[in-house]
Motif scaffolding. Sequence first.
Motif, PDB file in Angstrom:
ATOM      1  N   SER A   1       0.832  -1.209   0.000  1.00 36.66           N
ATOM      2  CA  SER A   1       0.000   0.000   0.000  1.00 36.66           C
ATOM      3  C   SER A   1       0.870   1.263   0.000  1.00 36.66           C
ATOM      4  CB  SER A   1      -0.936  -0.016   1.213  1.00 36.66           C
ATOM      5  OG  SER A   1      -1.774  -1.147   1.202  1.00 36.66           O
ATOM      6  N   ILE A   2       1.938   1.264   0.801  1.00 36.79           N
ATOM      7  CA  ILE A   2       2.827   2.428   0.835  1.00 36.79           C
ATOM      8  C   ILE A   2       3.533   2.601  -0.501  1.00 36.79           C
ATOM      9  CG2 ILE A   2       4.873   3.392   1.938  1.00 36.79           C
ATOM     10  CD1 ILE A   2       4.008   2.055   4.526  1.00 36.79           C
ATOM     11  N   GLN A   3       3.940   1.484  -1.142  1.00 37.16           N
ATOM     12  CA  GLN A   3       4.603   1.557  -2.434  1.00 37.16           C
ATOM     13  C   GLN A   3       3.680   2.166  -3.488  1.00 37.16           C
ATOM     14  OE1 GLN A   3       7.798   0.821  -3.000  1.00 37.16           O
ATOM     15  NE2 GLN A   3       7.672   1.316  -5.189  1.00 37.16           N
ATOM     16  N   LEU A   4       2.425   1.739  -3.503  1.00 33.93           N
ATOM     17  CA  LEU A   4       1.470   2.301  -4.452  1.00 33.93           C
ATOM     18  C   LEU A   4       1.212   3.782  -4.175  1.00 33.93           C
ATOM     19  CD1 LEU A   4      -1.102  -0.648  -4.649  1.00 33.93           C
ATOM     20  CD2 LEU A   4       0.636  -0.035  -6.335  1.00 33.93           C
ATOM     21  N   THR A   5       1.174   4.149  -2.902  1.00 28.62           N
ATOM     22  CA  THR A   5       0.971   5.561  -2.559  1.00 28.62           C
ATOM     23  C   THR A   5       2.170   6.402  -2.987  1.00 28.62           C
ATOM     24  OG1 THR A   5      -0.399   4.908  -0.672  1.00 28.62           O
ATOM     25  CG2 THR A   5       0.485   7.151  -0.657  1.00 28.62           C
ATOM     26  N   TYR A   6       3.359   5.875  -2.782  1.00 31.26           N
ATOM     27  CA  TYR A   6       4.569   6.606  -3.175  1.00 31.26           C
ATOM     28  C   TYR A   6       4.630   6.796  -4.690  1.00 31.26           C
ATOM     29  CZ  TYR A   6       9.539   7.594  -3.900  1.00 31.26           C
ATOM     30  OH  TYR A   6      10.721   8.154  -4.299  1.00 31.26           O
ATOM     31  N   GLU A   7       4.283   5.748  -5.450  1.00 28.21           N
ATOM     32  CA  GLU A   7       4.353   5.849  -6.911  1.00 28.21           C
ATOM     33  C   GLU A   7       3.268   6.749  -7.482  1.00 28.21           C
ATOM     34  OE1 GLU A   7       4.231   1.906  -8.413  1.00 28.21           O
ATOM     35  OE2 GLU A   7       6.195   1.328  -7.610  1.00 28.21           O
ATOM     36  N   SER A   8       2.195   6.984  -6.711  1.00 22.86           N
ATOM     37  CA  SER A   8       1.136   7.875  -7.189  1.00 22.86           C
ATOM     38  C   SER A   8       1.428   9.353  -6.952  1.00 22.86           C
ATOM     39  CB  SER A   8      -0.187   7.511  -6.499  1.00 22.86           C
ATOM     40  OG  SER A   8      -0.098   7.725  -5.102  1.00 22.86           O
ATOM     41  N   LEU A   9       2.500   9.657  -6.230  1.00 23.16           N
ATOM     42  CA  LEU A   9       2.844  11.056  -5.989  1.00 23.16           C
ATOM     43  C   LEU A   9       3.346  11.702  -7.280  1.00 23.16           C
ATOM     44  CD1 LEU A   9       4.697  10.746  -2.555  1.00 23.16           C
ATOM     45  CD2 LEU A   9       2.334  11.478  -2.965  1.00 23.16           C
ATOM     46  N   PRO A  10       3.117  12.987  -7.453  1.00 26.57           N
ATOM     47  CA  PRO A  10       3.587  13.665  -8.681  1.00 26.57           C
ATOM     48  C   PRO A  10       5.111  13.657  -8.771  1.00 26.57           C
ATOM     49  CG  PRO A  10       1.962  15.005  -7.521  1.00 26.57           C
ATOM     50  CD  PRO A  10       2.315  13.886  -6.601  1.00 26.57           C
ATOM     51  N   GLY A  11       5.597  13.394  -9.949  1.00 27.28           N
ATOM     52  CA  GLY A  11       7.032  13.422 -10.192  1.00 27.28           C
ATOM     53  C   GLY A  11       7.763  12.182  -9.764  1.00 27.28           C
ATOM     54  N   ARG A  12       7.082  11.134  -9.357  1.00 31.00           N
ATOM     55  CA  ARG A  12       7.746   9.910  -8.925  1.00 31.00           C
ATOM     56  C   ARG A  12       7.591   8.837  -9.997  1.00 31.00           C
ATOM     57  NH1 ARG A  12      11.210  11.675  -5.275  1.00 31.00           N
ATOM     58  NH2 ARG A  12      10.175  13.273  -3.980  1.00 31.00           N
ATOM     59  N   ALA A  13       8.689   8.153 -10.253  1.00 29.60           N
ATOM     60  CA  ALA A  13       8.675   7.107 -11.280  1.00 29.60           C
ATOM     61  C   ALA A  13       7.944   5.866 -10.749  1.00 29.60           C
ATOM     62  CB  ALA A  13      10.097   6.747 -11.690  1.00 29.60           C
ATOM     63  N   ILE A  14       7.262   5.197 -11.650  1.00 26.45           N
ATOM     64  CA  ILE A  14       6.518   3.988 -11.280  1.00 26.45           C
ATOM     65  C   ILE A  14       7.467   2.793 -11.306  1.00 26.45           C
ATOM     66  CG2 ILE A  14       4.650   2.439 -11.974  1.00 26.45           C
ATOM     67  CD1 ILE A  14       3.190   4.821 -13.094  1.00 26.45           C
ATOM     68  N   GLN A  15       7.618   2.183 -10.185  1.00 28.31           N
ATOM     69  CA  GLN A  15       8.459   0.987 -10.059  1.00 28.31           C
ATOM     70  C   GLN A  15       7.547  -0.242 -10.058  1.00 28.31           C
ATOM     71  OE1 GLN A  15      10.706   1.603  -6.507  1.00 28.31           O
ATOM     72  NE2 GLN A  15      11.707   3.469  -7.262  1.00 28.31           N
ATOM     73  N   GLY A  16       7.104  -0.590 -11.233  1.00 28.83           N
ATOM     74  CA  GLY A  16       6.095  -1.635 -11.344  1.00 28.83           C
ATOM     75  C   GLY A  16       6.546  -2.990 -10.861  1.00 28.83           C
ATOM     76  N   GLU A  17       7.828  -3.293 -11.005  1.00 31.78           N
ATOM     77  CA  GLU A  17       8.312  -4.610 -10.614  1.00 31.78           C
ATOM     78  C   GLU A  17       8.250  -4.806  -9.107  1.00 31.78           C
ATOM     79  OE1 GLU A  17       9.419  -8.394 -10.988  1.00 31.78           O
ATOM     80  OE2 GLU A  17       8.848  -6.998 -12.579  1.00 31.78           O
ATOM     81  N   VAL A  18       8.484  -3.735  -8.323  1.00 26.46           N
ATOM     82  CA  VAL A  18       8.437  -3.859  -6.858  1.00 26.46           C
ATOM     83  C   VAL A  18       7.016  -4.178  -6.408  1.00 26.46           C
ATOM     84  CG1 VAL A  18       8.840  -2.649  -4.696  1.00 26.46           C
ATOM     85  CG2 VAL A  18      10.395  -2.279  -6.619  1.00 26.46           C
ATOM     86  N   ALA A  19       6.061  -3.423  -6.904  1.00 23.39           N
ATOM     87  CA  ALA A  19       4.666  -3.667  -6.520  1.00 23.39           C
ATOM     88  C   ALA A  19       4.189  -5.028  -7.010  1.00 23.39           C
ATOM     89  CB  ALA A  19       3.776  -2.556  -7.079  1.00 23.39           C
ATOM     90  N   ALA A  20       4.613  -5.416  -8.214  1.00 23.65           N
ATOM     91  CA  ALA A  20       4.187  -6.711  -8.741  1.00 23.65           C
ATOM     92  C   ALA A  20       4.735  -7.864  -7.910  1.00 23.65           C
ATOM     93  CB  ALA A  20       4.629  -6.849 -10.196  1.00 23.65           C
ATOM     94  N   SER A  21       5.998  -7.761  -7.471  1.00 22.48           N
ATOM     95  CA  SER A  21       6.584  -8.832  -6.652  1.00 22.48           C
ATOM     96  C   SER A  21       5.889  -8.927  -5.296  1.00 22.48           C
ATOM     97  CB  SER A  21       8.079  -8.592  -6.471  1.00 22.48           C
ATOM     98  OG  SER A  21       8.305  -7.364  -5.786  1.00 22.48           O
ATOM     99  N   LEU A  22       5.573  -7.764  -4.707  1.00 23.74           N
ATOM    100  CA  LEU A  22       4.839  -7.798  -3.434  1.00 23.74           C
ATOM    101  C   LEU A  22       3.450  -8.404  -3.608  1.00 23.74           C
ATOM    102  CD1 LEU A  22       5.818  -4.305  -1.962  1.00 23.74           C
ATOM    103  CD2 LEU A  22       6.641  -6.543  -1.227  1.00 23.74           C
TER     104      LEU A  22
END
Length: 583
Positions: A475-496
């Motif tokens: 949940s924190i990872q998804l919140t962090y990636e939704s912030l403006p100017g932050r790159a989406i780290q899809g592999e981290v969220a997918a592994s979790l």
Amino acid sequence: MNVTPPARRGNRATSRRVASLMFALSLLGSCADRRETEAERSTRARQMRDVSRMLDAMESPPPPGTNGLAPSAAADATSALLEPATPTQASEPYAPAVWPGGLLAVTAGVVVAGIGACLWWRRRRPRLIPTPKPSITALFATDVSVPTAEAIDLKPPEWVYEDSPYATPLLYLVPDPVDLLLPASSTSSPGDTLLEQLHRIDASPALHLVGDEHFPEIRRVGEGSASVDAWQAIVDDAGKGDSDDARLARWLAPAILALRSRDLRRPDAEALLEDAAQRTRDGMNRAADDERPHWVARAVRVELARIERLSGATRLFALRALQSRQGVDLGAEEPPVLDAWIDVQLTWAGWLLGGGAAARQAEAEALCDRLAAIGPDAVTRALRRRAEVFLQRAEGEKGAARLTSLQRAQSLLEDAYTQGGDAGTALLLARCARLRAMTLPPADAVDACSLGLTHAFLAEQDPAWRMDALECRLSIQLTYESLPGRAIQGEVAASLGRELASMEADSVGARTAMAATRLREGDFAGASALCEAAWRSGGDDTHLLNLWRDACRGWTQTADTTGHDRHALAQAVRQLAIARATL
């Protein structure tokens, strides 16, 4: 008494048959027609010729110039037919017919020959010995003859051919798999303690003991019931006696019954909760003075579990009746009892809105003050319970008020973790930091996400909190990636998300986070299914419904190209409409 032999009786019967046959033949001969003489036969033939001539003359047309036969000629012909024939020739002597007599003689000869052959065959046939009639006297015989060894006919030995185990069978059969894992009961030895037996049930246990060493609480991970049933069997078996394991088993038994009641319908759940209440009363009667407050707290929580199954006015009346016992049960100011009554007030506030919920939360804060005043050992517990009150209050607030409550809760949790931090407090602090990150500006939200991830990593080290910590990290990872100017780290969220799926996480938060991950990957059908499962598990917040709506919208747009089932899509849209209507 003279009895005629059977042979003579047969001869007499045969004689009677022969006499009857001869009498029938004589009657046949007597009924034959009278013999005709030669003169009669010639007269009859002459008459037949005359009749034929007359008929021919009548049918042939007359010759021209004539009108037919002359009357005289017709009269002569008629008189010739009607007059008796005069004997013109000498009558021949009567010659009797020879063939009827010959036929009778041949028939008589055949009959006599047949009768003779029958008599000869009867004399040559062997005489049958009459068999006695069946009797039931043998059934009532008391002495049964036992055949001797000499009378028994010994059969010759029979050769038995057995196939080799290495021969190829005619039909190949797949043998059943062999379970090489021994059951838990067979691996336990009499010297094992209760905790060792409970830990040996499953390699990835669903139940964990947390809190006090002597009076621990049971924390359930997931919704499986197999581990609960296994724990129940071991605890019931170990609860006999006065040893430390027996006292611990009697303490855990009511909690296990309360956990099992959550998976049952209301009538069955009430029976289990009644059993739990009775065991709690028995434990309270056997407890020492220093153990009694823990049993009083157990009784309050068992009654609260029963009230949770009620609804409406029945629940309200039960809560008021439970609150009326508060002054009696408290007696002395003991931390376990105060902690149980804080659970009652927070649960009650969760069922209310507005002023009712605020009143219950204020009562919970008062209990936290009384808990902190007992001594330094209860201060850490009081700080955490007060932070829970502020977190619940922030759920019903918005804007600046919500941010204020969250900051106050985070401050209390940081103090509690500093004084005596455990995995539960660290996880609660990580969740509070995520909620603050969703409220703060983007620049400050990054620091809140970092703080939350740090404490989520710390909570993940405890097996009892590992699944919840992974959910919080996602949940924190998804919140962090939704912030403006932050790159989406899809592999981290997918592994979790894959790790949570492998652990069969079924909480509302875990399913919501995994649905967000599936939606980002383009799996709209999977995201919709997870949202529906989270909604059926009790999730009814706006974030879940918006996520579900986006999943159905993306599913609708790609249904034609990806070949999804339109019936499943229509069912998902229908369930989403029902969920939004009940919000």
